[in-house]
Write an enzyme that holds these catalytic residues in place. Structure first.
Site, PDB file in Angstrom:
ATOM      1  N   ASP A   1      58.171  67.539  33.682  1.00 60.99           N
ATOM      2  CA  ASP A   1      58.977  66.882  32.665  1.00 60.99           C
ATOM      3  C   ASP A   1      59.246  65.459  33.148  1.00 60.99           C
ATOM      4  O   ASP A   1      59.078  65.154  34.333  1.00 60.99           O
ATOM      5  CB  ASP A   1      60.280  67.668  32.493  1.00 60.99           C
ATOM      6  CG  ASP A   1      61.269  66.975  31.581  1.00 60.99           C
ATOM      7  OD1 ASP A   1      60.848  66.514  30.504  1.00 60.99           O
ATOM      8  OD2 ASP A   1      62.448  66.886  31.957  1.00 60.99           O
TER       9      ASP A   1
ATOM     10  N   ASP B   1      62.051  62.882  31.556  1.00 64.51           N
ATOM     11  CA  ASP B   1      63.446  62.457  31.516  1.00 64.51           C
ATOM     12  C   ASP B   1      64.323  63.356  32.390  1.00 64.51           C
ATOM     13  O   ASP B   1      64.282  64.592  32.275  1.00 64.51           O
ATOM     14  CB  ASP B   1      63.978  62.481  30.090  1.00 64.51           C
ATOM     15  CG  ASP B   1      63.319  61.426  29.219  1.00 64.51           C
ATOM     16  OD1 ASP B   1      62.385  60.754  29.699  1.00 64.51           O
ATOM     17  OD2 ASP B   1      63.733  61.276  28.058  1.00 64.51           O
TER      18      ASP B   1
ATOM     19  N   GLU C   1      67.312  59.099  30.560  1.00 61.29           N
ATOM     20  CA  GLU C   1      66.853  59.642  29.290  1.00 61.29           C
ATOM     21  C   GLU C   1      66.362  58.447  28.472  1.00 61.29           C
ATOM     22  O   GLU C   1      67.153  57.583  28.084  1.00 61.29           O
ATOM     23  CB  GLU C   1      67.984  60.370  28.559  1.00 61.29           C
ATOM     24  CG  GLU C   1      68.472  61.630  29.246  1.00 61.29           C
ATOM     25  CD  GLU C   1      67.490  62.790  29.136  1.00 61.29           C
ATOM     26  OE1 GLU C   1      66.717  62.824  28.146  1.00 61.29           O
ATOM     27  OE2 GLU C   1      67.479  63.651  30.033  1.00 61.29           O
TER      28      GLU C   1
ATOM     29  N   ARG D   1      67.761  61.093  15.944  1.00 60.84           N
ATOM     30  CA  ARG D   1      67.964  60.047  16.943  1.00 60.84           C
ATOM     31  C   ARG D   1      66.913  58.951  16.813  1.00 60.84           C
ATOM     32  O   ARG D   1      67.224  57.765  16.950  1.00 60.84           O
ATOM     33  CB  ARG D   1      67.952  60.647  18.351  1.00 60.84           C
ATOM     34  CG  ARG D   1      69.229  61.417  18.682  1.00 60.84           C
ATOM     35  CD  ARG D   1      69.173  62.031  20.054  1.00 60.84           C
ATOM     36  NE  ARG D   1      68.188  63.113  20.127  1.00 60.84           N
ATOM     37  CZ  ARG D   1      67.881  63.780  21.234  1.00 60.84           C
ATOM     38  NH1 ARG D   1      68.494  63.479  22.372  1.00 60.84           N
ATOM     39  NH2 ARG D   1      66.983  64.750  21.217  1.00 60.84           N
TER      40      ARG D   1
ATOM     41  N   SER E   1      56.404  65.543  28.079  1.00 62.73           N
ATOM     42  CA  SER E   1      57.741  65.034  27.831  1.00 62.73           C
ATOM     43  C   SER E   1      58.142  65.126  26.370  1.00 62.73           C
ATOM     44  O   SER E   1      57.308  64.944  25.472  1.00 62.73           O
ATOM     45  CB  SER E   1      57.816  63.564  28.281  1.00 62.73           C
ATOM     46  OG  SER E   1      59.050  62.983  27.932  1.00 62.73           O
ATOM     47  N   GLY E   2      59.438  65.379  26.149  1.00 58.67           N
ATOM     48  CA  GLY E   2      60.010  65.269  24.822  1.00 58.67           C
ATOM     49  C   GLY E   2      60.366  63.826  24.512  1.00 58.67           C
ATOM     50  O   GLY E   2      60.949  63.538  23.465  1.00 58.67           O
TER      51      GLY E   2
ATOM     52  N   ASP F   1      64.059  70.204  33.741  1.00 54.63           N
ATOM     53  CA  ASP F   1      65.506  70.343  33.884  1.00 54.63           C
ATOM     54  C   ASP F   1      66.223  70.828  32.626  1.00 54.63           C
ATOM     55  O   ASP F   1      67.367  71.266  32.687  1.00 54.63           O
ATOM     56  CB  ASP F   1      66.115  68.997  34.288  1.00 54.63           C
ATOM     57  CG  ASP F   1      66.197  68.046  33.100  1.00 54.63           C
ATOM     58  OD1 ASP F   1      65.132  67.737  32.508  1.00 54.63           O
ATOM     59  OD2 ASP F   1      67.306  67.610  32.745  1.00 54.63           O
TER      60      ASP F   1
ATOM     61  N   ASN G   1      64.479  72.666  26.753  1.00 54.37           N
ATOM     62  CA  ASN G   1      63.148  72.604  26.151  1.00 54.37           C
ATOM     63  C   ASN G   1      62.045  72.745  27.196  1.00 54.37           C
ATOM     64  O   ASN G   1      60.858  72.726  26.853  1.00 54.37           O
ATOM     65  CB  ASN G   1      62.968  71.320  25.325  1.00 54.37           C
ATOM     66  CG  ASN G   1      63.018  70.069  26.181  1.00 54.37           C
ATOM     67  OD1 ASN G   1      63.636  70.069  27.238  1.00 54.37           O
ATOM     68  ND2 ASN G   1      62.391  69.008  25.720  1.00 54.37           N
TER      69      ASN G   1
END
Length: 401
Positions: free
Chosen positions: A190, A192, A199, A235, A278-279, A346, A349
């Site tokens: 991941d 962020d 983030e 967002r 990554s999201g 972390d 998701n």
């Protein structure tokens, strides 16, 4: 030295098997000299193990001694000349068979005797036996690897996780010892709050002047009031109108997690394929991919028209399920199974991705994530994960990493 112990007398007469122990100050040529003594007596070596701590040697050999050889006298003379202690025991000639084993890695800023005692007790209560202990690091944290044989795997795992849960600053990882553990070939991270401390969407929100609204949506998603996809879409909508200079300022604010550079460099040196899932957003993940010569990068795509963000996303959203799918795709593209993948994350998701991987590690994760996986690391240094792979601090320093 005046009399021969009865057990050794029997060994010499009947080609018995003996356990030889040598201890004392270590020095170059000591083992070679011992082997010359054994060669002269036609002894056959069945097993050998050695450990050196603070230049003090403990060496054990299992030997088959043929009849008529006065091995005891020669070995005692060798010990006197080399200023080491030599002693013997007659042992069962049947080679020891080792039951199934687990590698237990313990990590902490300080591993006190009480912490080690709690670990050993947890293993003993599960009927496991510690066969070997190796120190992996003293910096930036202390870490040890314990080879645990036998016992009830489920009980030992539950006991160790309970110890970790009850002691702040203490982490434990339990892996089945064997080919699967040594066959890890791919790492998926991941981004962020894992590879980086930030983030990305918060950095962009700061440029757009909507930090409070963005964080409110994030908190709603964390509480389960809205799902991840809805929170992300809302967002991103707040970011509409940001231009190239705004995105560059956000990039300039990105801070790597301590130990990230060492972690990635070492993985590549070990021959790992490394990917990030990554999201966050491709614009930033692709730059990280280029910066560290990574092999894969997957993230969400921010739509941009005429140099400005539209507040929309392009393509499929990288959510919890998508992350797990992407890990499988990366593994398949590299010709390995998910069992050969190490995954680090972390957030909620990341849970599915961590569950799919052969070794899923919750890194400074939320409680919900730590509860969902079996391995967690709660120190600020990303390179501490290398210790779970059996890499020692001395090896890193020897390679200049």
């Amino acid at each position: 030295m005046a009399g021969r112990p009865p057990a050794i007398e029997v060994a010499a007469a009947n080609s018995q098997v003996i356990l030889l122990r040598v201890s004392g100050p270590d020095r170059p040529g000591l083992f070679a000299g011992l082997l010359r003594v054994l060669t002269a007596c036609n002894a056959h070596i069945q097993d050998v193990e050695q450990v050196v701590i603070r230049r003090q040697l403990t060496l054990c050999l299992v030997l088959e001694v043929p009849p008529g050889q006065d091995l005891l006298k020669d070995l005692l003379l060798f010990g006197w000349e080399q200023r080491v202690t030599v002693d013997f025991d007659v042992v069962d000639p049947t080679p020891t068979t080792h039951p199934s084993a687990h590698a237990v890695t313990i990590l902490g800023r300080e591993l006190s005797p009480a912490m080690l005692a709690a670990t050993a007790t947890a293993i003993a209560d599960g009927k496991g036996n510690i066969r070997r202990i190796v120190r992996l690091s003293r910096y930036p944290i202390y870490s040890y690897e314990l080879l645990v044989e036998g016992g009830d795997e489920v009980t030992i795992r539950q006991n160790l996780l309970a110890v970790a849960g009850a002691n702040s600053g203490f982490d434990v990882a339990i892996q089945r010892e064997g080919l699967a553990r040594r066959a890890k070939r791919v790492a998926v991270l991941d981004v962020d709050s894992t590879l980086i401390q930030d983030e990305i969407i918060d950095l962009l929100a700061a440029e757009a002047g909507c930090v409070d609204k963005c964080r409110m949506l994030t908190e709603q998603a964390v509480r389960g009031e809205i799902d991840f996809e809805t929170a992300l879409v809302e967002r991103v909508r707040l970011l509409a109108g940001l231009e190239e200079p705004d995105l560059e300022r956000a990039w300039d604010q990105v801070t790597l997690t301590p130990g990230a550079r060492t972690f990635l460099t070492t993985l590549k040196r070990l021959g790992f394929v490394v990917g990030i899932v990554s999201g966050g957003f491709t614009r930033f993940c692709n730059r990280l991919k280029e910066q560290f010569n990574l092999d894969h990068a997957h993230a969400n795509v921010l739509e941009m028209v005429d140099g400005k963000l539209t507040g929309k996303l392009q393509g499929p959203i990288v959510d919890r399920a998508r992350k797990a799918e992407l890990l499988k795709q990366i593994a398949a593209s590299e010709g390995v199974s998910p069992e050969q993948v190490v995954a680090v994350g972390d957030g909620a998701n990341d849970i599915d991705m961590l569950a799919v991987a052969g070794l899923g590690i919750a890194f400074n994760a939320k409680p919900k994530v730590r509860e969902a996986v079996e391995t967690s690391v709660n120190v600020p240094h990303l390179d501490a994960i290398l210790f779970l792979l059996g890499v020692s601090r001395e090896e890193l320093e020897a390679e200049g990493i």
